[in-house]
Design a protein around this motif. Structure first.
Motif, PDB file in Angstrom:
ATOM      1  N   SER A 130       0.869  -1.178   0.000  1.00  0.00           N
ATOM      2  CA  SER A 130       0.000   0.000   0.000  1.00  0.00           C
ATOM      3  C   SER A 130       0.906   1.228   0.000  1.00  0.00           C
ATOM      4  O   SER A 130       2.004   1.198   0.542  1.00  0.00           O
ATOM      5  CB  SER A 130      -0.911  -0.001   1.223  1.00  0.00           C
ATOM      6  N   ASN A 131       0.431   2.288  -0.620  1.00  0.00           N
ATOM      7  CA  ASN A 131       1.329   3.398  -0.905  1.00  0.00           C
ATOM      8  C   ASN A 131       0.699   4.740  -0.528  1.00  0.00           C
ATOM      9  O   ASN A 131      -0.472   4.986  -0.808  1.00  0.00           O
ATOM     10  CB  ASN A 131       1.645   3.364  -2.411  1.00  0.00           C
ATOM     11  N   TYR A 132       1.488   5.560   0.128  1.00  0.00           N
ATOM     12  CA  TYR A 132       0.976   6.862   0.604  1.00  0.00           C
ATOM     13  C   TYR A 132       1.779   8.041   0.087  1.00  0.00           C
ATOM     14  O   TYR A 132       1.546   9.169   0.484  1.00  0.00           O
ATOM     15  CB  TYR A 132       0.949   6.875   2.143  1.00  0.00           C
ATOM     16  N   MET A 133       2.816   7.773  -0.722  1.00  0.00           N
ATOM     17  CA  MET A 133       3.551   8.920  -1.262  1.00  0.00           C
ATOM     18  C   MET A 133       4.012   8.649  -2.688  1.00  0.00           C
ATOM     19  O   MET A 133       4.157   7.512  -3.106  1.00  0.00           O
ATOM     20  CB  MET A 133       4.716   9.305  -0.354  1.00  0.00           C
ATOM     21  N   THR A 134       4.233   9.708  -3.418  1.00  0.00           N
ATOM     22  CA  THR A 134       4.581   9.623  -4.828  1.00  0.00           C
ATOM     23  C   THR A 134       5.932  10.285  -5.064  1.00  0.00           C
ATOM     24  O   THR A 134       6.122  11.448  -4.728  1.00  0.00           O
ATOM     25  CB  THR A 134       3.516  10.373  -5.679  1.00  0.00           C
ATOM     26  N   TYR A 135       6.854   9.528  -5.619  1.00  0.00           N
ATOM     27  CA  TYR A 135       8.172  10.111  -5.906  1.00  0.00           C
ATOM     28  C   TYR A 135       8.110  10.987  -7.146  1.00  0.00           C
ATOM     29  O   TYR A 135       7.484  10.635  -8.140  1.00  0.00           O
ATOM     30  CB  TYR A 135       9.196   9.002  -6.141  1.00  0.00           C
ATOM     31  N   LYS A 136       8.821  12.101  -7.086  1.00  0.00           N
ATOM     32  CA  LYS A 136       8.923  12.960  -8.270  1.00  0.00           C
ATOM     33  C   LYS A 136       9.672  12.241  -9.385  1.00  0.00           C
ATOM     34  O   LYS A 136       9.487  12.531 -10.552  1.00  0.00           O
ATOM     35  CB  LYS A 136       9.659  14.257  -7.912  1.00  0.00           C
ATOM     36  N   ALA A 137      10.546  11.305  -9.004  1.00  0.00           N
ATOM     37  CA  ALA A 137      11.374  10.614  -9.996  1.00  0.00           C
ATOM     38  C   ALA A 137      10.625   9.532 -10.779  1.00  0.00           C
ATOM     39  O   ALA A 137      11.173   8.962 -11.720  1.00  0.00           O
ATOM     40  CB  ALA A 137      12.585   9.990  -9.300  1.00  0.00           C
ATOM     41  N   ASN A 138       9.375   9.257 -10.403  1.00  0.00           N
ATOM     42  CA  ASN A 138       8.639   8.170 -11.068  1.00  0.00           C
ATOM     43  C   ASN A 138       8.663   8.292 -12.587  1.00  0.00           C
ATOM     44  O   ASN A 138       8.395   9.362 -13.136  1.00  0.00           O
ATOM     45  CB  ASN A 138       7.181   8.146 -10.591  1.00  0.00           C
ATOM     46  N   GLU A 139       8.975   7.197 -13.237  1.00  0.00           N
ATOM     47  CA  GLU A 139       9.000   7.176 -14.702  1.00  0.00           C
ATOM     48  C   GLU A 139       7.841   6.384 -15.264  1.00  0.00           C
ATOM     49  O   GLU A 139       7.644   6.321 -16.475  1.00  0.00           O
ATOM     50  CB  GLU A 139      10.326   6.531 -15.179  1.00  0.00           C
ATOM     51  N   MET A 140       7.100   5.715 -14.401  1.00  0.00           N
ATOM     52  CA  MET A 140       6.001   4.861 -14.884  1.00  0.00           C
ATOM     53  C   MET A 140       4.969   4.695 -13.769  1.00  0.00           C
ATOM     54  O   MET A 140       5.163   5.174 -12.659  1.00  0.00           O
ATOM     55  CB  MET A 140       6.554   3.501 -15.323  1.00  0.00           C
ATOM     56  N   THR A 141       3.894   4.003 -14.096  1.00  0.00           N
ATOM     57  CA  THR A 141       2.854   3.752 -13.093  1.00  0.00           C
ATOM     58  C   THR A 141       3.278   2.589 -12.199  1.00  0.00           C
ATOM     59  O   THR A 141       4.207   1.855 -12.519  1.00  0.00           O
ATOM     60  CB  THR A 141       1.530   3.361 -13.768  1.00  0.00           C
ATOM     61  N   GLU A 142       2.536   2.400 -11.113  1.00  0.00           N
ATOM     62  CA  GLU A 142       2.857   1.310 -10.194  1.00  0.00           C
ATOM     63  C   GLU A 142       2.693  -0.055 -10.864  1.00  0.00           C
ATOM     64  O   GLU A 142       3.481  -0.964 -10.654  1.00  0.00           O
ATOM     65  CB  GLU A 142       1.956   1.404  -8.949  1.00  0.00           C
TER      66      GLU A 142
END
Ligand code: FE2
Lengths: 270, 279, 95
Positions: B152-164
């Motif tokens: 389960s996830n509560y934060m989003t990295y700015k570095a994300n390059e794709m969806t979960e």
């Protein structure tokens, strides 16, 4: 990048800062194109998100302390215990992948609290006892001592024997009756008053089969077993006891330690 | 201990809906031997030197098949892999013969400090490469494919390059491991980050998914929290029904870690899932 | 010569005569004994549940609050432990 992110997260804990915030954004849809359906509102922001994790981490550590120290929880109540547990969790990181190994310095931490000695002087000692009980529960069983071989040894070899204490074995002493306090704090125990004037306790904790036992010892045997724990030989341990006490029935004492299951092996020191 | 390579336990097939083995239920399980197809065991709780816990597990293992689920592997951490941990896991595998072993797609440690919480990774190629390399080493030590679970996830990295879901699928592919799909976690994360949970499930490769998790979340208003302290919620049941149509009758586990109810209440919850899985 | 030394001499004498120990109790660990064993109610230490909302740490003042507040919050069975410092100003000595 991964290394940097994780290092900053760990450093934030040590320095009580929030540098990590620079790596996280607001709700997922700000950055992701694949949001569907269109959001009615942006989800968690960075500060809220980070806070959920930090709180969960500290709460998880604190909760493990309530499992290890149930008598302490009972003595002062959950609210008060949690406050102490949170302080400990913030200041003592976990270095093991398993929480079973956490909380080993809790008694020392309690002793460092200024008003503890006046308000609840027995409390850190009760914690020390509970830790031994906890550790004994998970310790290995050890094997049985080869008494035939011991009895065959010449007296001069026997005096150089070092007894190996069973892996679950631990010693704790207190000037307060912590065994009685522990006993009346068990579920289903009689509603009893304990007087601190009942006096000092010298205790051994060990597991016998599946059962963790707390045994009261004489001050002499307590010292003797403590010296054994340090790896002293039989004659060294005996002279150490006789430095402190006038008399010590060591034959009966060693036999008692055997009967109780404290000793599971020995080796002869050269 | 198996010497011939043949299982020393009679039962090893995992089918239908199992529940998590928790110590408060030991007595009841040993005494009444309830009809439960299998148990999921938290491996970390048995990485101990000895004592009653291992005896209980052995006794229960004699009557039920198990899978092992861990929280301490930290496959996403940049710290060295904990070989002591993996050695203990391997010993447990040899002694108790779980049908499979799982852990989480996350990191729980950094700078030699354990947080005991499932921290999400940035969804980047770097993370995929890192995790894939480590999972391969783990699989070499254990001698089998492991399952990785979405957290389960509560934060989003700015570095994300794709969806979960792209990240999870890519990791499974690159590491050649399987997936433990936690339906509740998909729902919780989808709510917290406003994506479509059905789209998530649609994008996961069918052949990799070997187990489902179901659990209850708490509604905190602004977000959902994966508390494992209550019944499975209606939207998660809906998502589960969809998952069963897509992935098939995958073995499913009811997770309950806090305010743990009686065994019979847990079985009631498991029966709800059974009705869906065997429909 | 003090009594201590006398006893000490006696001990050395006894050891030179050799110790004969007899077998202690053997450990019972059959699964049937497990009903009696201590620690049955021990909860699992590690889990993957959300720890932030757990039963055990519910409703406490978490990260804020003065560390000394524990003293004023305490509401437990310690009220049943009397004597010593609580009545006579007994001071704990270092161990
Ligand atoms: Fe899960």
């Amino acid at each position: 990048m991964l290394k940097e992110i994780q290092q900053v997260f760990a450093d934030d804990f040590s320095s009580n800062s929030s540098e990590f915030l620079k790596y996280i954004g607001g709700g997922g849809c700000e950055e992701m194109s694949s949001c569907s359906p269109a959001p009615k509102f942006i989800g968690l922001d960075a500060i809220q998100g980070l806070e959920i994790y930090r709180e969960s981490i500290i709460a998880g550590l604190a909760r493990s302390l309530t499992e290890i120290y149930p008598v302490c929880v009972k003595l002062i109540g959950l609210e008060s215990f949690s406050l102490l547990a949170y302080r400990y969790s913030e200041n003592y990181p976990s270095s093991s992948p398993s929480l079973i190994n956490y909380g080993q310095k809790f008694s020392a931490f309690l002793n460092s609290i200024p008003q503890m000695g006046v308000a609840l002087p027995y409390f850190p000692d009760v914690a020390a006892l509970e830790l031994l009980v906890h550790n004994a529960y998970y310790a290995s069983s050890g094997s049985d001592i080869d008494l035939f071989r011991f009895n065959q040894l010449t007296p001069s070899k026997q005096s150089k024997v070092v007894f190996d204490l069973t892996p679950s074995f631990g010693l704790v002493s207190s000037e307060f009756p912590i065994k009685h306090i522990w006993e009346v704090s068990q579920d289903g125990a009689d509603d009893e008053i304990v007087s601190l004037d009942e006096g000092a306790d010298f205790l051994a904790v060990h597991r016998f089969g599946n059962e963790v036992r707390i045994e009261s010892l004489s001050a002499e045997l307590y010292l003797f077993l403590g010296e054994m724990c340090k790896g002293l030989t039989l004659s060294e341990a005996l002279s150490s006891v006789l430095n402190e006490f006038n008399e010590f029935d060591f034959q009966a004492s060693i036999q008692l330690a055997l009967d109780k299951g404290f000793i599971y092996g020995f080796h002869v020191q050269n | 201990m198996s010497i011939s390579g043949k299982s020393s336990f009679k039962k090893s097939k995992i089918q239908g809906v199992g529940i998590g083995l928790r110590s408060c239920h030991y007595q009841s399980i040993i005494q009444h031997k309830p009809r439960i197809p299998w148990f999921e065991v938290i491996s970390d709780n048995y990485m101990i030197e000895g004592g009653p816990e291992l005896n209980y597990l052995e006794s229960i293992r004699n009557d039920y098949p198990i899978v092992m689920h861990g929280v301490g592997m930290s496959v996403g951490s940049v710290d060295d892999l904990n070989m002591d941990y993996l050695g203990k896991l391997r010993s447990l595998k040899e002694r108790f013969e779980p049908a499979w072993i799982s852990d989480h797609l996350c990191w729980v440690s950094a700078d030699k400090r354990y947080f005991h919480d499932l921290l999400p990774l940035p969804y980047t190629q770097e993370s995929i490469d890192h995790v894939a390399k480590r999972v391969q080493r783990v699989q070499n030590v254990l001698g089998e494919r492991i399952l990785l679970e979405n957290v389960s996830n509560y934060m989003t990295y700015k570095a994300n390059e794709m969806t979960e879901w792209e990240f999870l699928s890519n990791v499974a592919e690159a590491a050649d491991c399987n997936i433990l799909l936690d339906i509740n976690n998909v729902y919780v994360s989808s709510y917290n980050h406003k994506f479509d949970p059905f789209l998530y499930l649609n994008e996961i490769p069918v052949n990799r998914v070997k187990q489902f998790h179901l659990a209850g979340y708490q509604d905190k208003g602004l977000y959902l929290f994966d508390s494992h302290s209550e019944k499975v919620k209606p939207p998660v049941w809906d998502l589960y029904e969809f998952a069963v149509t897509k992935f098939g009758s995958i073995p499913t586990l009811i997770e309950w870690d806090d305010d743990i109810p009686s065994l019979s209440d847990l079985l009631t919850e498991a029966n709800k899932a059974s009705k869906i899985i065997w429909k | 010569m003090s009594k201590k030394n006398l006893v000490k001499a006696a001990v050395v004498g006894a050891l030179s005569a050799g110790l004969v120990l007899s077998a202690g109790a053997t450990k019972a660990a059959s699964p049937n004994d497990m009903e009696k064993c201590y620690g049955v109610a021990k909860a699992g230490m590690n889990d993957c549940g959300g720890k932030g909302t757990g039963h055990s740490c519910q409703g406490q003042s978490k990260t804020d609050g003065d560390p000394n507040d524990w003293l004023y919050l305490k509401k437990g069975s310690c009220e049943k432990i009397i004597g010593g410092s609580l009545t006579s100003g007994y001071k704990k000595k270092g161990r």
